[in-house]
Design a protein around this motif. Structure first.
Motif, PDB file in Angstrom:
ATOM      1  N   ASN A  16      45.459  66.930  54.017  1.00 16.87           N
ATOM      2  CA  ASN A  16      45.537  66.197  55.282  1.00 16.87           C
ATOM      3  C   ASN A  16      44.253  65.418  55.539  1.00 16.87           C
ATOM      4  OD1 ASN A  16      46.698  65.877  58.257  1.00 16.87           O
ATOM      5  ND2 ASN A  16      44.547  66.374  58.399  1.00 16.87           N
ATOM      6  N   ASP A  17      43.112  66.042  55.353  1.00 18.41           N
ATOM      7  CA  ASP A  17      41.861  65.376  55.700  1.00 18.41           C
ATOM      8  C   ASP A  17      41.589  64.182  54.781  1.00 18.41           C
ATOM      9  OD1 ASP A  17      41.826  67.424  57.479  1.00 18.41           O
ATOM     10  OD2 ASP A  17      39.997  68.373  56.762  1.00 18.41           O
ATOM     11  N   ARG A  18      41.988  64.291  53.513  1.00 16.98           N
ATOM     12  CA  ARG A  18      41.869  63.137  52.605  1.00 16.98           C
ATOM     13  C   ARG A  18      42.830  62.030  53.023  1.00 16.98           C
ATOM     14  NH1 ARG A  18      41.673  67.171  48.206  1.00 16.98           N
ATOM     15  NH2 ARG A  18      43.906  66.819  47.919  1.00 16.98           N
ATOM     16  N   HIS A  19      44.064  62.420  53.364  1.00 13.29           N
ATOM     17  CA  HIS A  19      45.099  61.473  53.770  1.00 13.29           C
ATOM     18  C   HIS A  19      44.653  60.682  54.996  1.00 13.29           C
ATOM     19  CE1 HIS A  19      48.775  60.589  56.235  1.00 13.29           C
ATOM     20  NE2 HIS A  19      49.239  60.174  55.080  1.00 13.29           N
ATOM     21  N   GLU A  20      44.141  61.378  56.003  1.00 12.12           N
ATOM     22  CA  GLU A  20      43.686  60.702  57.219  1.00 12.12           C
ATOM     23  C   GLU A  20      42.522  59.759  56.948  1.00 12.12           C
ATOM     24  OE1 GLU A  20      43.731  62.349  61.380  1.00 12.12           O
ATOM     25  OE2 GLU A  20      43.397  64.147  60.173  1.00 12.12           O
ATOM     26  N   THR A  21      41.573  60.241  56.186  1.00 13.62           N
ATOM     27  CA  THR A  21      40.414  59.406  55.876  1.00 13.62           C
ATOM     28  C   THR A  21      40.866  58.089  55.240  1.00 13.62           C
ATOM     29  OG1 THR A  21      38.965  61.328  55.628  1.00 13.62           O
ATOM     30  CG2 THR A  21      38.278  59.291  54.547  1.00 13.62           C
ATOM     31  N   CYS A  72      35.656  62.712  51.941  1.00 10.57           N
ATOM     32  CA  CYS A  72      35.754  62.475  53.377  1.00 10.57           C
ATOM     33  C   CYS A  72      34.393  61.934  53.825  1.00 10.57           C
ATOM     34  CB  CYS A  72      36.101  63.763  54.110  1.00 10.57           C
ATOM     35  SG  CYS A  72      37.707  64.462  53.657  1.00 10.57           S
ATOM     36  N   ASP A  73      34.265  60.618  53.780  1.00  9.10           N
ATOM     37  CA  ASP A  73      32.945  60.002  53.897  1.00  9.10           C
ATOM     38  C   ASP A  73      32.775  59.148  55.154  1.00  9.10           C
ATOM     39  OD1 ASP A  73      34.749  58.098  53.074  1.00  9.10           O
ATOM     40  OD2 ASP A  73      33.473  57.226  51.511  1.00  9.10           O
ATOM     41  N   LEU A  74      33.505  59.495  56.215  1.00  9.96           N
ATOM     42  CA  LEU A  74      33.328  58.794  57.483  1.00  9.96           C
ATOM     43  C   LEU A  74      32.404  59.589  58.397  1.00  9.96           C
ATOM     44  CD1 LEU A  74      37.007  57.590  58.067  1.00  9.96           C
ATOM     45  CD2 LEU A  74      35.115  56.349  56.991  1.00  9.96           C
ATOM     46  N   SER A 108      37.910  77.516  61.073  1.00 14.26           N
ATOM     47  CA  SER A 108      38.505  76.176  61.099  1.00 14.26           C
ATOM     48  C   SER A 108      37.433  75.158  60.756  1.00 14.26           C
ATOM     49  CB  SER A 108      39.104  75.889  62.473  1.00 14.26           C
ATOM     50  OG  SER A 108      39.716  74.619  62.498  1.00 14.26           O
ATOM     51  N   ARG A 109      37.598  74.465  59.591  1.00 13.18           N
ATOM     52  CA  ARG A 109      36.552  73.575  59.095  1.00 13.18           C
ATOM     53  C   ARG A 109      37.102  72.211  58.672  1.00 13.18           C
ATOM     54  NH1 ARG A 109      32.855  77.626  55.284  1.00 13.18           N
ATOM     55  NH2 ARG A 109      32.715  79.333  56.810  1.00 13.18           N
ATOM     56  N   PRO A 110      37.643  71.443  59.594  1.00 12.75           N
ATOM     57  CA  PRO A 110      38.153  70.124  59.218  1.00 12.75           C
ATOM     58  C   PRO A 110      37.080  69.257  58.561  1.00 12.75           C
ATOM     59  CG  PRO A 110      38.856  70.708  61.431  1.00 12.75           C
ATOM     60  CD  PRO A 110      37.856  71.739  61.016  1.00 12.75           C
ATOM     61  N   PHE A 111      37.474  68.560  57.520  1.00 14.76           N
ATOM     62  CA  PHE A 111      36.650  67.596  56.796  1.00 14.76           C
ATOM     63  C   PHE A 111      35.475  68.229  56.037  1.00 14.76           C
ATOM     64  CE2 PHE A 111      38.497  65.227  60.447  1.00 14.76           C
ATOM     65  CZ  PHE A 111      39.345  64.407  59.719  1.00 14.76           C
ATOM     66  N   ALA A 144      33.344  70.976  64.943  1.00 11.64           N
ATOM     67  CA  ALA A 144      32.582  72.205  64.745  1.00 11.64           C
ATOM     68  C   ALA A 144      32.733  72.682  63.296  1.00 11.64           C
ATOM     69  CB  ALA A 144      33.064  73.281  65.706  1.00 11.64           C
ATOM     70  N   ASN A 145      31.776  73.456  62.847  1.00  9.84           N
ATOM     71  CA  ASN A 145      31.813  74.087  61.511  1.00  9.84           C
ATOM     72  C   ASN A 145      31.731  73.096  60.354  1.00  9.84           C
ATOM     73  OD1 ASN A 145      32.163  76.708  62.674  1.00  9.84           O
ATOM     74  ND2 ASN A 145      34.351  76.265  62.932  1.00  9.84           N
ATOM     75  N   LEU A 146      31.423  71.844  60.655  1.00  7.78           N
ATOM     76  CA  LEU A 146      31.286  70.853  59.578  1.00  7.78           C
ATOM     77  C   LEU A 146      29.832  70.838  59.100  1.00  7.78           C
ATOM     78  CD1 LEU A 146      32.125  68.583  57.737  1.00  7.78           C
ATOM     79  CD2 LEU A 146      32.144  67.026  59.696  1.00  7.78           C
ATOM     80  N   ARG A 147      29.595  71.568  58.030  1.00  6.88           N
ATOM     81  CA  ARG A 147      28.228  71.741  57.522  1.00  6.88           C
ATOM     82  C   ARG A 147      28.042  71.229  56.094  1.00  6.88           C
ATOM     83  NH1 ARG A 147      29.054  76.075  61.002  1.00  6.88           N
ATOM     84  NH2 ARG A 147      27.341  76.397  62.489  1.00  6.88           N
ATOM     85  N   GLN A 148      29.118  71.163  55.335  1.00  4.67           N
ATOM     86  CA  GLN A 148      29.006  70.762  53.934  1.00  4.67           C
ATOM     87  C   GLN A 148      29.845  69.517  53.701  1.00  4.67           C
ATOM     88  OE1 GLN A 148      29.275  74.000  51.157  1.00  4.67           O
ATOM     89  NE2 GLN A 148      29.824  72.662  49.436  1.00  4.67           N
TER      90      GLN A 148
END
Length: 423
Positions: free
Chosen positions: A317-322, A382-384, A226-229, A373-377
């Motif tokens: 989804n992640d683009r939409h939310e951002t 998604c620039d927030l 699971s890697r949101p954003f 978690a898992n947000l490494r790249q």
């Protein structure tokens, strides 16, 4: 509006990684993940084989054999969480007018696990076209009708007021709590036991999400799936769980000296009337829900200290939310910590909105923002500030939590520390 205000005085969470609110917060604040290869059935035939499961034994949580037989797993979650929330609040429901106590339970898919299991039994594993109902559990009807969830919770807490199930897909958990708040504000109830529960990790659910490629095919390292954003995200991880709350009219809570976690200051929901699963990239519908929730709370975007995102880990989804956060909060969006707990506990469909409310309340309680978690790249789109990997100490007096659901549903809720007017 009557001027009545609704506050949370009791919280209980059943989530992957350890049942109970204390274990839930430990997992979030430590940035641990609870995603693993599915164990409930053999996932080998499926594209996505990872899930966020709860190690749950009904009897260990105070449910007798008859209760466990009567209730689907999701209903069991709801009842256990409701009892825990009542205990946490310290409220003596027996001394109140039962007609002023209500129940609202959110669920996206109801008794999926029970229905799936019973169909396999009565059809002899799918071999029989004409099934033999004689092999079914006696309470199969309770699995069919989601209203049984609200009935079970009402029986468990002795509530005889308004009793409702809200099913709006993945926003059910926010919408159920929002409905409870509206009942308190309009004067129909003084106390609501509200939240959401789902236990969807079954072959039929996994197959459905496989068909539309919404869940991640990343199976080699389930704890990192699971890697949101993140730029490498490729779908969500199916989860399960429940969160229930005691929500009271503010004066009612103050008169009994209750500990108030947060006021539910604003809530709104909108629909995009556009597509069952598609989202417009500009985030206009979610931004509108955020705007109305802020207006109801009599706050502006610059007063938000933390955003608990839907953050499913799908590309759109992640683009939409951002985009929605930028549209509704303006430049303040760049200064506001944002995170997705789905990176740690998966996506429990209708339940996740309530679980995320619980995470938001606990972030306010501890002044700690849980990480993604898992947000490494980093993804340039998604620039927030998504609080990667590690929790962050951060004064948090007002939280925006949002949800996005199939069917185009977009919901937003503003939680605020009581006494925010003096800030």
């Amino acid at each position: 509006m009557t001027g009545r205000r609704a506050v949370i005085t009791g919280v209980e969470v059943l989530a992957p990684g350890g049942t109970g609110t204390k274990n839930f917060w430990s997992l979030l604040s430590e940035g641990r993940t609870a995603t693993r290869t599915i164990t409930f059935f053999d996932p080998t035939p499926f594209r996505s084989r990872v899930g966020a499961e709860i190690d749950f034994v009904a009897e260990e949580h105070g449910l007798g054999p008859q209760e466990a037989r009567r209730m689907d797993r999701a209903a069991q979650f709801a009842v256990v969480a409701a009892r825990g929330a009542v205990a946490d609040s310290g409220i003596e429901l027996d001394g109140l007018d039962p007609y002023r106590i209500g129940v609202t339970v959110g669920s996206a898919v109801g008794a999926t696990m029970g229905l799936d299991q019973e169909y396999r039994i009565v059809s002899d594993g799918g071999r029989l076209h004409l099934v033999d109902h004689g092999y079914a559990v006696p309470h199969l009807y309770n699995y069919l009708v989601p209203s049984s969830f609200a009935a079970e919770v009402a029986w468990a807490v002795g509530a005889q007021g308004a009793s409702t199930v809200v099913s709006t897909g993945c926003t059910s958990g926010i919408d159920a709590v929002g409905h409870a708040v509206e009942l308190i504000r309009e004067g129909s109830a003084d106390v609501m036991v509200a939240g959401a529960s789902d236990a969807p990790i079954s072959p039929i659910t996994v197959a459905c999400f496989d068909a539309i490629k919404a869940t991640t095919p990343r199976i080699d390292h389930p704890e990192q799936a699971s890697r949101p954003f993140d730029a490498t995200r490729n779908g969500f991880v199916l989860g399960e769980g429940a969160a229930m709350f005691v929500i009271e009219e503010l004066g009612h809570a103050q008169r009994r000296g209750a500990h108030v976690y947060a006021e539910i200051a604003g809530y709104a929901t909108r629909s995009n009337a556009y597509h069952m699963t598609g989202l417009r990239p500009d985030g206009a519908e979610m931004a509108e829900a955020i705007r109305v929730a802020l207006d109801e709370a009599r706050m502006n975007g610059e007063q938000i200290d933390y955003i608990n995102a839907h953050g499913s880990g799908t590309k759109q989804n992640d683009r939409h939310e951002t985009a929605a956060f930028k549209r509704s909060l303006g430049e303040h969006a760049y200064r506001t910590p944002v995170s997705s707990i789905k990176s740690m506990v998966g996506h429990s469909l209708g339940a996740i909105g309530s679980i995320e409310i619980a995470a938001s309340v606990l972030a306010m309680e501890h002044h700690v923002v849980p990480p993604t978690a898992n947000l490494r790249q980093r993804d340039p789109e998604c620039d927030l500030d998504y609080v990667p990997l590690t929790a962050r100490d951060h004064r948090t007096d007002a939280v925006l939590t949002v949800g996005s659901g199939f069917g185009g549903f977009q919901s937003a809720m503003v939680l605020a520390r009581p006494g925010r007017e003096q800030r």
